[in-house]
Design a protein around this motif. Sequence first.
Motif, PDB file in Angstrom:
ATOM      1  N   ASP A  45       0.790  -1.229   0.000  1.00  0.00           N
ATOM      2  CA  ASP A  45       0.000   0.000   0.000  1.00  0.00           C
ATOM      3  C   ASP A  45       0.827   1.286   0.000  1.00  0.00           C
ATOM      4  N   PRO A  46       1.961   1.365   0.739  1.00  0.00           N
ATOM      5  CA  PRO A  46       2.698   2.635   0.741  1.00  0.00           C
ATOM      6  C   PRO A  46       3.103   3.127  -0.643  1.00  0.00           C
ATOM      7  N   ALA A  47       3.394   2.217  -1.568  1.00  0.00           N
ATOM      8  CA  ALA A  47       3.753   2.663  -2.923  1.00  0.00           C
ATOM      9  C   ALA A  47       2.555   3.273  -3.637  1.00  0.00           C
ATOM     10  N   PHE A  48       1.361   2.754  -3.389  1.00  0.00           N
ATOM     11  CA  PHE A  48       0.150   3.360  -3.946  1.00  0.00           C
ATOM     12  C   PHE A  48      -0.082   4.740  -3.346  1.00  0.00           C
ATOM     13  N   HIS A  49       0.152   4.868  -2.040  1.00  0.00           N
ATOM     14  CA  HIS A  49       0.000   6.171  -1.390  1.00  0.00           C
ATOM     15  C   HIS A  49       0.909   7.217  -2.040  1.00  0.00           C
ATOM     16  N   ARG A  50       2.151   6.832  -2.254  1.00  0.00           N
ATOM     17  CA  ARG A  50       3.114   7.761  -2.854  1.00  0.00           C
ATOM     18  C   ARG A  50       2.651   8.182  -4.249  1.00  0.00           C
ATOM     19  N   ALA A  51       2.127   7.222  -5.014  1.00  0.00           N
ATOM     20  CA  ALA A  51       1.635   7.542  -6.350  1.00  0.00           C
ATOM     21  C   ALA A  51       0.443   8.492  -6.294  1.00  0.00           C
ATOM     22  N   ALA A  52      -0.340   8.406  -5.210  1.00  0.00           N
ATOM     23  CA  ALA A  52      -1.546   9.221  -5.110  1.00  0.00           C
ATOM     24  C   ALA A  52      -1.252  10.662  -4.745  1.00  0.00           C
ATOM     25  N   CYS A  53      -0.252  10.889  -3.886  1.00  0.00           N
ATOM     26  CA  CYS A  53      -0.049  12.265  -3.395  1.00  0.00           C
ATOM     27  C   CYS A  53       1.371  12.777  -3.564  1.00  0.00           C
ATOM     28  N   GLY A  54       2.276  11.946  -4.089  1.00  0.00           N
ATOM     29  CA  GLY A  54       3.627  12.413  -4.374  1.00  0.00           C
ATOM     30  C   GLY A  54       4.535  12.511  -3.175  1.00  0.00           C
ATOM     31  N   ARG A  55       4.148  11.889  -2.051  1.00  0.00           N
ATOM     32  CA  ARG A  55       4.963  11.958  -0.842  1.00  0.00           C
ATOM     33  C   ARG A  55       5.152  10.542  -0.299  1.00  0.00           C
ATOM     34  N   GLU A  56       6.360  10.232   0.162  1.00  0.00           N
ATOM     35  CA  GLU A  56       6.668   8.895   0.666  1.00  0.00           C
ATOM     36  C   GLU A  56       5.756   8.527   1.821  1.00  0.00           C
ATOM     37  N   SER A  57       5.216   7.317   1.763  1.00  0.00           N
ATOM     38  CA  SER A  57       4.360   6.806   2.830  1.00  0.00           C
ATOM     39  C   SER A  57       5.160   5.856   3.709  1.00  0.00           C
ATOM     40  N   PHE A  58       4.863   5.871   5.011  1.00  0.00           N
ATOM     41  CA  PHE A  58       5.608   5.057   5.973  1.00  0.00           C
ATOM     42  C   PHE A  58       4.651   4.202   6.800  1.00  0.00           C
ATOM     43  N   ASN A  59       5.139   3.029   7.191  1.00  0.00           N
ATOM     44  CA  ASN A  59       4.392   2.169   8.097  1.00  0.00           C
ATOM     45  C   ASN A  59       4.602   2.621   9.534  1.00  0.00           C
ATOM     46  N   LEU A  60       3.522   2.642  10.296  1.00  0.00           N
ATOM     47  CA  LEU A  60       3.568   2.861  11.737  1.00  0.00           C
ATOM     48  C   LEU A  60       2.974   1.622  12.401  1.00  0.00           C
ATOM     49  N   ASP A  61       3.752   0.956  13.244  1.00  0.00           N
ATOM     50  CA  ASP A  61       3.359  -0.349  13.764  1.00  0.00           C
ATOM     51  C   ASP A  61       3.526  -0.375  15.278  1.00  0.00           C
ATOM     52  N   THR A  62       2.414  -0.325  15.997  1.00  0.00           N
ATOM     53  CA  THR A  62       2.494  -0.234  17.459  1.00  0.00           C
ATOM     54  C   THR A  62       2.884  -1.546  18.113  1.00  0.00           C
ATOM     55  N   TRP A  63       2.871  -2.658  17.375  1.00  0.00           N
ATOM     56  CA  TRP A  63       3.352  -3.919  17.942  1.00  0.00           C
ATOM     57  C   TRP A  63       4.862  -4.052  17.772  1.00  0.00           C
ATOM     58  N   ALA A  64       5.352  -3.742  16.597  1.00  0.00           N
ATOM     59  CA  ALA A  64       6.760  -4.007  16.281  1.00  0.00           C
ATOM     60  C   ALA A  64       7.686  -2.843  16.597  1.00  0.00           C
ATOM     61  N   MET A  65       7.147  -1.636  16.718  1.00  0.00           N
ATOM     62  CA  MET A  65       7.980  -0.454  16.936  1.00  0.00           C
ATOM     63  C   MET A  65       7.822   0.063  18.359  1.00  0.00           C
ATOM     64  N   GLY A  66       8.931   0.405  18.980  1.00  0.00           N
ATOM     65  CA  GLY A  66       8.889   1.059  20.274  1.00  0.00           C
ATOM     66  C   GLY A  66       8.516   2.519  20.120  1.00  0.00           C
ATOM     67  N   PRO A  67       8.254   3.196  21.243  1.00  0.00           N
ATOM     68  CA  PRO A  67       7.828   4.601  21.169  1.00  0.00           C
ATOM     69  C   PRO A  67       8.802   5.503  20.425  1.00  0.00           C
ATOM     70  N   GLY A  68      10.101   5.303  20.646  1.00  0.00           N
ATOM     71  CA  GLY A  68      11.077   6.167  19.975  1.00  0.00           C
ATOM     72  C   GLY A  68      11.029   6.033  18.469  1.00  0.00           C
ATOM     73  N   LEU A  69      10.920   4.783  17.967  1.00  0.00           N
ATOM     74  CA  LEU A  69      10.855   4.583  16.522  1.00  0.00           C
ATOM     75  C   LEU A  69       9.524   5.084  15.966  1.00  0.00           C
ATOM     76  N   LEU A  70       8.427   4.852  16.681  1.00  0.00           N
ATOM     77  CA  LEU A  70       7.148   5.401  16.250  1.00  0.00           C
ATOM     78  C   LEU A  70       7.231   6.920  16.109  1.00  0.00           C
ATOM     79  N   GLY A  71       7.852   7.563  17.093  1.00  0.00           N
ATOM     80  CA  GLY A  71       8.001   9.012  17.030  1.00  0.00           C
ATOM     81  C   GLY A  71       8.872   9.448  15.877  1.00  0.00           C
TER      82      GLY A  71
END
Length: 435
Positions: A45-71
């Motif tokens: 999906d992030p590649a579709f997002h980028r195609a839609a608005c011209g800005r890189e899309s990123f995954n945010l994952d509250t299970w796999a990422m700690g608070p610092g990485l989420l931030g």
Amino acid sequence: MIPGLMISAPASGTGKTTVMLGLLRALADDGATVQPFKSGPDYIDPAFHRAACGRESFNLDTWAMGPGLLGAVAAQAAGADVIVAEGSMGLYDGVARAGQAGRGSSAELAAMMGWPVVLVIDVSGQAQSAAAVAMGFAAYGRDLPFAGVILNRVASPRHERLVRLGMERAGLPVLGALPRRGDLTLPERHLGLVQAVEHPDLDAAIAGYAAFLREHVDLAAIRAAARSSAPPVPGALPTPPAQRIAMAQDAAFSFAYPHLLAGWRAAGAEIIPFSPLADQPPPDADLVWLPGGYPELHAGRLAAAARFRAGLARHAETRPVHGECGGYMALGQGLIDAGGTRHQMAGLLGLVTSYERRRMHLGYRRAALIAPMPGHAAGAHLAGHEFHYSTIIDQPDPPLARVTDAEGAMVPETGSYRGSVTGTFFHLIAPVTAA
């Protein structure tokens, strides 16, 4: 703080991705700088997002990422006017381990970030009952901000009136009502949507979604509903596993998490793309990285890519090579396609995989490394996600890691290593503190 919204749904298959893409394009066309995000471990999906608005899309994952990485990942929205995040699966779907119900869900992320939820509801086959569904979703998460609903697949003006009456009685704002249209779908295959680069006319399709939303959705009300709270304090993005990284990038190898690449580049690493499908040998680099993708759809071409295989073997004599999922399979001895034909792969590992006997392997993974892999020492703990349909026929090399699922159960897809060559079935998301 940048205001944001979460586009979610009661379940997969309700049309939220087409709504998301249309909304991104419509807002961008109106002059807004839109920052897209994807909740959870999605590779496509992030590649579709980028195609839609011209800005890189990123995954945010509250299970796999700690608070610092989420931030740190959330901070990639700097300079945007509005954030639009796309949920995964159903709004509350997440890890079901005891004491962790809903961990990793879109609802957990929306509550953490203060993003009101726009619920996309497929109202086909129901009328006022759709309001009961939406009311339950709005009430289930007591701390979850709720912006309203978009009705999808509305059959007729009468149908829309009936559904709106139910929503009015429930006190839920209707932000739009989309008539049923069979052409508002994206092509899919076994891992979900086809990749953005494979869509025959993606820009025209997204423009069509945007025009459809502009006609049937209150864009001003959606934009006005955006809110935010203070995201977690940013920590550091992931550090690069090498200075010069040769990265396979084509239709067979494309599943690399944007936050990893952003972290590697921010730390000064050089990422040099090359195409195994074009029979390009890896460029001179400190590390060759083969990400996941669809090697099973291109197994014949990979088997015939003699320059790629020879160059990969020369690199592996003195420097590391790592493969994830599809990249791991391409490093093995052979790949058996869905028709039962065996194709010779790189042969740097003993792994043999088959799509003739399909079985879905899906879910979060925690790995404790037994041996080192690029960027991580033996003993390191990593969080990742696995999603493939291949079956292991042979794996004679030593296991790379002890791997468990989100519930703590051991899984047999341990990865493996031989000399400087390593591979995993899970896609790395982040290092974690050992539990």
